[in-house]
Design a protein around this motif. Sequence first.
Motif, PDB file in Angstrom:
ATOM      1  N   LEU A   4       0.835  -1.192   0.000  1.00  0.00           N
ATOM      2  CA  LEU A   4       0.000   0.000   0.000  1.00  0.00           C
ATOM      3  C   LEU A   4       0.873   1.246   0.000  1.00  0.00           C
ATOM      4  N   LYS A   5       1.931   1.246   0.801  1.00  0.00           N
ATOM      5  CA  LYS A   5       2.842   2.374   0.857  1.00  0.00           C
ATOM      6  C   LYS A   5       3.531   2.550  -0.493  1.00  0.00           C
ATOM      7  N   LEU A   6       3.929   1.460  -1.110  1.00  0.00           N
ATOM      8  CA  LEU A   6       4.611   1.492  -2.392  1.00  0.00           C
ATOM      9  C   LEU A   6       3.735   2.144  -3.461  1.00  0.00           C
ATOM     10  N   TYR A   7       2.462   1.803  -3.477  1.00  0.00           N
ATOM     11  CA  TYR A   7       1.578   2.322  -4.515  1.00  0.00           C
ATOM     12  C   TYR A   7       1.004   3.688  -4.205  1.00  0.00           C
TER      13      TYR A   7
ATOM     14  N   THR B   8       4.495   0.464 -16.682  1.00  0.00           N
ATOM     15  CA  THR B   8       4.175   1.535 -15.740  1.00  0.00           C
ATOM     16  C   THR B   8       4.921   1.409 -14.419  1.00  0.00           C
ATOM     17  N   LEU B   9       5.674   0.340 -14.232  1.00  0.00           N
ATOM     18  CA  LEU B   9       6.395   0.146 -12.975  1.00  0.00           C
ATOM     19  C   LEU B   9       7.879   0.425 -13.151  1.00  0.00           C
TER      20      LEU B   9
ATOM     21  N   THR C 125      10.859  -4.875  -5.509  1.00  0.00           N
ATOM     22  CA  THR C 125      10.193  -4.886  -4.212  1.00  0.00           C
ATOM     23  C   THR C 125       9.028  -5.868  -4.212  1.00  0.00           C
ATOM     24  N   ILE C 126       8.261  -5.887  -5.293  1.00  0.00           N
ATOM     25  CA  ILE C 126       7.123  -6.805  -5.399  1.00  0.00           C
ATOM     26  C   ILE C 126       7.609  -8.250  -5.449  1.00  0.00           C
ATOM     27  N   LYS C 127       8.636  -8.533  -6.246  1.00  0.00           N
ATOM     28  CA  LYS C 127       9.189  -9.893  -6.323  1.00  0.00           C
ATOM     29  C   LYS C 127       9.662 -10.348  -4.949  1.00  0.00           C
ATOM     30  N   GLN C 128      10.351  -9.460  -4.249  1.00  0.00           N
ATOM     31  CA  GLN C 128      10.855  -9.798  -2.917  1.00  0.00           C
ATOM     32  C   GLN C 128       9.701 -10.089  -1.965  1.00  0.00           C
ATOM     33  N   GLU C 129       8.660  -9.268  -2.019  1.00  0.00           N
ATOM     34  CA  GLU C 129       7.489  -9.472  -1.156  1.00  0.00           C
ATOM     35  C   GLU C 129       6.805 -10.797  -1.466  1.00  0.00           C
ATOM     36  N   GLN C 130       6.648 -11.113  -2.763  1.00  0.00           N
ATOM     37  CA  GLN C 130       6.027 -12.381  -3.147  1.00  0.00           C
ATOM     38  C   GLN C 130       6.866 -13.560  -2.665  1.00  0.00           C
TER      39      GLN C 130
END
Length: 157
Positions: A20-23, A53-54, A61-66
Amino acid sequence: MRTYEIVVTEKYYSTKKDSLKLYKETDSMFLKEQSMTKQSGIDYRLAPNRLRTLYHMKINTIKQEQGELMRELIGKKGKPAAFLKPPVSLTISFFSKNKRIQDLDGLLGSQKGYIDGTVGLVIEDDSAEIMPCIKLHYKSSVKEPKVIFEFEEMQSE
């Protein structure tokens, strides 16, 4: 032949505060992301059609979170005593809330961090030599959205 299954439900990736913070950095992207998750219940953040768009930092960050989420789920379930023996087949089943037509190769790309999170726990490596077969299934209009990753040892030729 052994199998190992991991289920990622909507509650895991749609409530991460870091996401949420990232987006929030890009309000329109944040609003779009929230509506996509609520409509389908599937984590589309890394879908190839959205990568334009990223920024690379956000992608990583998303890959790491997943990957962290997958390792957490494997930890809760209990990792296999040994890696599945190659060759290994991976079946990914997507269960979505909405009736929207989906691009399966886009869905596969959006799950990269989850697959990477299984390396060193379930499988030795995610290279094509170790995992030469990936099957995708999609079902829409379900009440409880989720993504199921099922690894299965294949018979050697």
